[in-house]
Design a protein around this motif. Structure first.
Motif, PDB file in Angstrom:
ATOM      1  N   THR A   1      24.638-112.650 -73.760  1.00  0.00           N
ATOM      2  CA  THR A   1      25.626-112.956 -72.720  1.00  0.00           C
ATOM      3  C   THR A   1      26.354-111.700 -72.274  1.00  0.00           C
ATOM      4  O   THR A   1      26.508-111.449 -71.077  1.00  0.00           O
ATOM      5  CB  THR A   1      26.643-113.996 -73.231  1.00  0.00           C
ATOM      6  N   ALA A   2      26.812-110.885 -73.221  1.00  0.00           N
ATOM      7  CA  ALA A   2      27.569-109.674 -72.888  1.00  0.00           C
ATOM      8  C   ALA A   2      26.712-108.677 -72.114  1.00  0.00           C
ATOM      9  O   ALA A   2      27.198-108.044 -71.165  1.00  0.00           O
ATOM     10  CB  ALA A   2      28.122-109.039 -74.160  1.00  0.00           C
ATOM     11  N   LEU A   3      25.456-108.527 -72.484  1.00  0.00           N
ATOM     12  CA  LEU A   3      24.576-107.609 -71.752  1.00  0.00           C
ATOM     13  C   LEU A   3      24.345-108.106 -70.324  1.00  0.00           C
ATOM     14  O   LEU A   3      24.327-107.310 -69.373  1.00  0.00           O
ATOM     15  CB  LEU A   3      23.240-107.451 -72.481  1.00  0.00           C
ATOM     16  N   GLU A   4      24.192-109.397 -70.173  1.00  0.00           N
ATOM     17  CA  GLU A   4      23.980-109.988 -68.847  1.00  0.00           C
ATOM     18  C   GLU A   4      25.202-109.805 -67.954  1.00  0.00           C
ATOM     19  O   GLU A   4      25.085-109.560 -66.752  1.00  0.00           O
ATOM     20  CB  GLU A   4      23.676-111.469 -69.016  1.00  0.00           C
ATOM     21  N   ARG A   5      26.403-109.890 -68.532  1.00  0.00           N
ATOM     22  CA  ARG A   5      27.642-109.841 -67.752  1.00  0.00           C
ATOM     23  C   ARG A   5      28.246-108.442 -67.637  1.00  0.00           C
ATOM     24  O   ARG A   5      29.178-108.237 -66.866  1.00  0.00           O
ATOM     25  CB  ARG A   5      28.650-110.796 -68.380  1.00  0.00           C
ATOM     26  N   ALA A   6      27.720-107.474 -68.391  1.00  0.00           N
ATOM     27  CA  ALA A   6      28.339-106.135 -68.448  1.00  0.00           C
ATOM     28  C   ALA A   6      28.462-105.481 -67.075  1.00  0.00           C
ATOM     29  O   ALA A   6      29.459-104.803 -66.788  1.00  0.00           O
ATOM     30  CB  ALA A   6      27.554-105.233 -69.403  1.00  0.00           C
ATOM     31  N   GLY A   7      27.469-105.663 -66.220  1.00  0.00           N
ATOM     32  CA  GLY A   7      27.513-105.055 -64.891  1.00  0.00           C
ATOM     33  C   GLY A   7      28.653-105.562 -64.028  1.00  0.00           C
ATOM     34  O   GLY A   7      29.064-104.893 -63.074  1.00  0.00           O
TER      35      GLY A   7
ATOM     36  N   ALA B   1      33.954-108.951 -77.792  1.00  0.00           N
ATOM     37  CA  ALA B   1      32.966-108.067 -77.182  1.00  0.00           C
ATOM     38  C   ALA B   1      33.683-106.852 -76.618  1.00  0.00           C
ATOM     39  O   ALA B   1      34.820-106.958 -76.141  1.00  0.00           O
ATOM     40  CB  ALA B   1      32.207-108.791 -76.083  1.00  0.00           C
ATOM     41  N   THR B   2      33.006-105.712 -76.671  1.00  0.00           N
ATOM     42  CA  THR B   2      33.554-104.464 -76.158  1.00  0.00           C
ATOM     43  C   THR B   2      32.448-103.704 -75.448  1.00  0.00           C
ATOM     44  O   THR B   2      31.323-103.660 -75.930  1.00  0.00           O
ATOM     45  CB  THR B   2      34.114-103.587 -77.298  1.00  0.00           C
ATOM     46  N   ALA B   3      32.778-103.101 -74.305  1.00  0.00           N
ATOM     47  CA  ALA B   3      31.863-102.189 -73.616  1.00  0.00           C
ATOM     48  C   ALA B   3      32.434-100.778 -73.793  1.00  0.00           C
ATOM     49  O   ALA B   3      33.492-100.464 -73.253  1.00  0.00           O
ATOM     50  CB  ALA B   3      31.725-102.550 -72.147  1.00  0.00           C
ATOM     51  N   PHE B   4      31.746 -99.975 -74.593  1.00  0.00           N
ATOM     52  CA  PHE B   4      32.159 -98.600 -74.859  1.00  0.00           C
ATOM     53  C   PHE B   4      31.548 -97.678 -73.806  1.00  0.00           C
ATOM     54  O   PHE B   4      30.387 -97.845 -73.437  1.00  0.00           O
ATOM     55  CB  PHE B   4      31.661 -98.145 -76.236  1.00  0.00           C
ATOM     56  N   VAL B   5      32.312 -96.682 -73.349  1.00  0.00           N
ATOM     57  CA  VAL B   5      31.828 -95.727 -72.360  1.00  0.00           C
ATOM     58  C   VAL B   5      31.478 -94.429 -73.076  1.00  0.00           C
ATOM     59  O   VAL B   5      32.347 -93.787 -73.663  1.00  0.00           O
ATOM     60  CB  VAL B   5      32.899 -95.464 -71.279  1.00  0.00           C
TER      61      VAL B   5
ATOM     62  N   GLY C   1      37.271-104.607 -73.253  1.00  0.00           N
ATOM     63  CA  GLY C   1      36.765-105.703 -74.067  1.00  0.00           C
ATOM     64  C   GLY C   1      37.780-106.803 -74.230  1.00  0.00           C
ATOM     65  O   GLY C   1      38.900-106.729 -73.721  1.00  0.00           O
ATOM     66  N   GLU C   2      37.345-107.826 -74.950  1.00  0.00           N
ATOM     67  CA  GLU C   2      38.215-108.960 -75.215  1.00  0.00           C
ATOM     68  C   GLU C   2      37.906-109.519 -76.592  1.00  0.00           C
ATOM     69  O   GLU C   2      36.810-109.328 -77.111  1.00  0.00           O
ATOM     70  CB  GLU C   2      38.043-110.042 -74.150  1.00  0.00           C
ATOM     71  N   GLN C   3      38.906-110.169 -77.150  1.00  0.00           N
ATOM     72  CA  GLN C   3      38.754-110.794 -78.459  1.00  0.00           C
ATOM     73  C   GLN C   3      39.400-112.174 -78.407  1.00  0.00           C
ATOM     74  O   GLN C   3      40.458-112.347 -77.808  1.00  0.00           O
ATOM     75  CB  GLN C   3      39.428-109.925 -79.517  1.00  0.00           C
TER      76      GLN C   3
ATOM     77  N   LEU D   1      32.178-112.043 -72.273  1.00  0.00           N
ATOM     78  CA  LEU D   1      31.745-113.314 -72.849  1.00  0.00           C
ATOM     79  C   LEU D   1      32.147-114.460 -71.940  1.00  0.00           C
ATOM     80  O   LEU D   1      33.129-114.379 -71.210  1.00  0.00           O
ATOM     81  CB  LEU D   1      32.345-113.504 -74.247  1.00  0.00           C
ATOM     82  N   ASP D   2      31.401-115.530 -72.007  1.00  0.00           N
ATOM     83  CA  ASP D   2      31.679-116.741 -71.244  1.00  0.00           C
ATOM     84  C   ASP D   2      32.545-117.648 -72.108  1.00  0.00           C
ATOM     85  O   ASP D   2      32.048-118.305 -73.022  1.00  0.00           O
ATOM     86  CB  ASP D   2      30.352-117.417 -70.891  1.00  0.00           C
TER      87      ASP D   2
END
Length: 195
Positions: free
Chosen positions: A183-189, A81-85, A68-70, A25-26
């Motif tokens: 935002t999270a999808l754009e920054r996930a990479g 937001a969290t990026a799960f693997v 992720g971060e909160q 997230l920004d």
């Protein structure tokens, strides 16, 4: 000077500036952040849906690398937001994770209809990218009323991104979950999985 840098980098809202890497997230686009915590156990917003909250902890452990971060905002909202693997067992890919999320929400819906959660409702969120799922959970039994919104989608790298916001009291949450997801999808990479 190095003591000043160390002190500034200990401040929770300076994660990116102090070399902790990119975030999903920004924070500059969020209302004033009061506190930052690790969000690798899932995004906030699951509300009264215990099955979804439990599932998020299982998804976090599907494979190494969940990150992720909160953020606790000054106005009392909690955003994350969290990026799960995906990997191994029941969750070999983001699609299987999305199916499990839908099943958990269906379970919660059935429980809510039986009155297991008091005055609780849920609704699907529209306006999300194709393949994404999102829900808003409202607990009118809470005092004050609590509303949680959460959304999930597959990122380009195959990870599952989840975002959420929890708001208590009157009015609406200070951030829109559909905007958080974009935002999270754009920054996930740019966000490296944890090791």
């Amino acid at each position: 000077m190095s003591g000043l840098v160390a002190t500034l980098c200990a401040a929770p809202f300076l994660l990116t500036a102090c070399g902790a890497g990119s975030t999903l997230l920004d924070t500059g686009a969020l209302p004033r952040v009061e506190e930052t915590t690790d969000g690798d156990m899932g995004a906030p917003g699951t509300g009264w849906c215990d099955a979804l909250g439990y599932l998020e902890s299982k998804l976090s452990n599907a494979a190494d690398g969940t990150t992720g971060e909160q953020y606790a905002l000054e106005n009392g909202d909690v955003v994350g937001a969290t990026a799960f693997v995906p990997g191994g067992g029941y969750y070999p890919d983001a699609e299987s994770m999305l199916a499990a999320i839908q099943a958990a929400v269906d379970d919660c819906s059935a429980d809510a209809e039986q009155g297991d959660y008091g005055k609780a409702t849920w609704e699907q969120i529209g306006g999300l990218p194709d393949g994404a799922v999102g829900f808003t959970f409202t607990s009118a039994s809470s005092n004050p009323v609590e509303v949680g919104s959460i959304a999930f989608a597959e990122a380009e790298d195959g990870r599952l991104v989840g975002v959420g916001v929890t708001h208590s009291g009157s009015g609406e949450a200070s951030v829109d979950v559909a905007g958080l997801l974009a935002t999270a999808l754009e920054r996930a990479g740019e966000v490296e999985p944890t090791s």
